[in-house]
Design a protein around this motif. Structure first.
Motif, mmCIF file in Angstrom:
data_model
loop_
_atom_site.group_PDB
_atom_site.id
_atom_site.type_symbol
_atom_site.label_atom_id
_atom_site.label_comp_id
_atom_site.label_asym_id
_atom_site.label_seq_id
_atom_site.Cartn_x
_atom_site.Cartn_y
_atom_site.Cartn_z
ATOM 1 N N GLY A 55 -12.323 -10.957 5.331
ATOM 2 C CA GLY A 55 -13.679 -10.625 4.899
ATOM 3 C C GLY A 55 -14.613 -10.589 6.086
ATOM 4 O O GLY A 55 -14.316 -11.154 7.148
ATOM 5 N N THR A 56 -15.752 -9.924 5.921
ATOM 6 C CA THR A 56 -16.677 -9.722 7.039
ATOM 7 C C THR A 56 -18.113 -10.021 6.613
ATOM 8 O O THR A 56 -18.469 -9.910 5.431
ATOM 9 C CB THR A 56 -16.616 -8.281 7.571
ATOM 10 N N ALA A 57 -18.936 -10.374 7.587
ATOM 11 C CA ALA A 57 -20.346 -10.637 7.323
ATOM 12 C C ALA A 57 -21.176 -10.224 8.526
ATOM 13 O O ALA A 57 -20.762 -10.405 9.675
ATOM 14 C CB ALA A 57 -20.573 -12.125 7.023
ATOM 15 N N LEU A 58 -22.347 -9.669 8.253
ATOM 16 C CA LEU A 58 -23.291 -9.262 9.284
ATOM 17 C C LEU A 58 -24.684 -9.747 8.920
ATOM 18 O O LEU A 58 -25.094 -9.654 7.759
ATOM 19 C CB LEU A 58 -23.330 -7.733 9.424
ATOM 20 N N LEU B 78 -7.991 -20.928 6.428
ATOM 21 C CA LEU B 78 -9.110 -20.004 6.521
ATOM 22 C C LEU B 78 -10.227 -20.597 7.379
ATOM 23 O O LEU B 78 -10.570 -21.771 7.242
ATOM 24 C CB LEU B 78 -9.649 -19.704 5.124
ATOM 25 N N ARG B 79 -10.762 -19.764 8.282
ATOM 26 C CA ARG B 79 -11.869 -20.211 9.119
ATOM 27 C C ARG B 79 -12.899 -19.090 9.205
ATOM 28 O O ARG B 79 -12.555 -17.904 9.234
ATOM 29 C CB ARG B 79 -11.392 -20.591 10.529
ATOM 30 N N ASP C 275 -7.597 -15.744 8.693
ATOM 31 C CA ASP C 275 -6.387 -16.538 8.464
ATOM 32 C C ASP C 275 -5.445 -16.188 9.604
ATOM 33 O O ASP C 275 -4.785 -15.155 9.576
ATOM 34 C CB ASP C 275 -5.765 -16.196 7.111
ATOM 35 N N GLU C 276 -5.442 -17.030 10.635
ATOM 36 C CA GLU C 276 -4.788 -16.718 11.913
ATOM 37 C C GLU C 276 -5.403 -15.423 12.445
ATOM 38 O O GLU C 276 -6.614 -15.358 12.650
ATOM 39 C CB GLU C 276 -3.277 -16.655 11.739
#
Length: 330
Positions: A66-69, A2-3, A60-61
Motif C-alpha cells: 500500500g502507498t500514502a502521500l 508489516l512496516r 512486507d520485506e
C-alpha cells in the motif's frame, strides 16, 4: 512483518515496487483510469518545489502492499494537507490503509495542518475509496463528474463544432500553441477562474496567479515530462477572453487530461468554449496521434460545460469526490 516506512525515490527497486502498488490501487475497478506517471511522480519527490511531498509505503520485506502521500503547499493554504492512500484490491480489508492514513495524520498534526483533503473516484455510494474515507471521518465536500472522450474525432466534426458559435463574427480570434505560455496572456484569466470555479465546501482559498507562478508551473510541467497544449481566444482589441489547456505525458501517450477551460463572464454567449475545445483537440490529434482518451472533470452544476462536453461526445464514467476532515481553527 508489516512496516510503514518512508519511500526513497532514489532507490530504483523500492520506488518501482511502491509505484506499482499505487497504480494498481488507484486504477482498480475504473474505466480508462488516468494515474500520474512514474516519471512525473518520481520527479515530484526528487525535486521538491513549493509543493512538498512525503511518500510512505506499507512493506512486507521488499513487497509494497500500500502507498500514502502527503502534500502541503508552502506558499498558499498553509493549513491544508492533501492526502492520498492506495491499496491494491488483494491487500484491502487488512488494516493497511488505516495504518498508512494514521501515519499521514500524525505527520500532518506535527506540521500544524488542520485540514486534510483527498480525492477518490466513485461509481455509486459504496465504492471502496469513498467507503474508506467516510469510515475515517472524512466527508464529501465537492464532486465533479469525470467525462471521457474517445479519440480520434473526424476533422470535419471538429470543424463543425467550431462553427456552432458566432464569436468570429463579433471580432474574436483564436490562437493555439504547445509548450510555455506567455506569462501576460493567462494570469488574469486563471485568477478569475480560480475565484469563480465551483469548489463546494473545500476549506481552501483561491490563488492569485502571477506571471512568476505561471512561469514556475510551466517549468515544472516541462521538467516532469508533460506536453502542454493551449488555445486562447482574444477580442478584436487583443485582450484575452477565454482559454483551454490539455496535458499529455510522454510515459502515458494514450491519455490526455483536460486541465482548464474558462471564458470571462462578459464574453459568454458566443460558444467560445466550443471553439477553444475544437481548436485544441485538433492540435492534440495532430501532435499526439496516439492519444485515445481525453479526461475532463466538470462540476455537476456547470450546466453549460456539461452540455458542451456531451456535444463533443464525452461520456460520464465516474464521480470524483473531494473528501475532507478537520478545518481551520477560528
Amino acid at each position: 512483518m508489516l512496516r510503514i516506512a518512508p519511500v526513497d525515490a532514489d532507490d530504483d527497486g523500492q520506488f518501482a515496487a511502491w509505484y506499482s502498488a499505487l497504480r494498481t490501487g488507484a486504477a482498480a475497478g475504473r474505466h480508462a483510469p488516468v494515474v500520474v506517471s512514474a516519471t512525473a511522480l518520481r520527479s515530484q519527490l526528487l525535486h521538491q518545489t513549493r509543493a512538498v511531498r512525503y511518500a510512505f509505503g506499507a512493506f512486507d520485506e521488499d513487497r509494497c502492499l500500500g502507498t500514502a502521500l502527503l502534500e502541503r503547499d508552502t506558499e498558499h493554504n498553509s493549513h491544508l494537507g492533501e492526502v492520498d492512500v492506495n491499496v491494491p484490491p488483494e491487500h484491502r480489508r487488512q488494516g493497511i490503509g488505516t495504518l498508512l492514513l494514521h501515519e499521514l495524520s500524525e505527520i500532518a498534526a506535527e506540521m500544524g495542518l488542520t485540514t486534510l483533503l483527498g480525492e477518490t473516484a466513485a461509481v455509486g455510494e459504496t465504492s471502496p475509496g469513498l467507503t474508506f474515507a467516510r469510515g475515517h471521518g472524512f466527508h464529501s465536500v465537492h464532486t465533479e463528474d469525470r467525462h471521457v472522450l474517445n479519440l480520434p474525432l473526424p476533422p470535419s466534426r471538429l470543424a463543425e463544432l467550431a462553427r456552432t458559435g458566432d464569436a468570429a463574427e463579433h471580432g474574436y480570434s483564436v490562437s493555439s500553441w504547445s509548450g510555455p505560455t506567455p506569462a501576460d496572456q493567462l494570469t488574469a484569466l486563471e485568477t478569475r477562474m480560480n475565484a469563480e470555479v465551483p469548489t463546494g465546501n473545500v476549506d481552501s482559498d483561491p490563488e492569485e496567479v502571477t506571471p512568476n507562478v505561471l512561469l514556475a508551473r510551466d517549468h515544472r510541467l516541462r521538467e516532469r515530462g508533460y506536453l502542454s497544449l493551449v488555445a486562447l481566444v482574444t477580442t478584436a482589441g487583443g485582450n484575452p477572453a477565454g482559454y483551454t489547456q490539455l496535458l499529455v505525458h510522454g510515459d502515458d501517450p494514450t491519455n490526455a487530461v483536460q486541465d482548464d477551460t474558462y471564458v470571462l463572464t462578459r464574453h459568454r454567449g458566443h460558444r467560445i468554449s466550443a471553439w477553444l475545445k475544437s481548436v485544441n483537440l485538433a492540435a492534440l490529434q495532430a501532435s499526439s496521434p496516439a492519444v485515445r482518451y481525453v479526461h475532463s472533470w466538470t462540476d455537476g452544476t456547470n450546466n453549460a460545460m456539461q452540455t458542451i462536453n456531451a456535444q463533443f461526445g464525452f461520456r460520464a464514467v465516474d464521480v470524483m469526490h473531494e473528501v475532507q476532515r478537520g478545518g481551520r481553527q477560528s
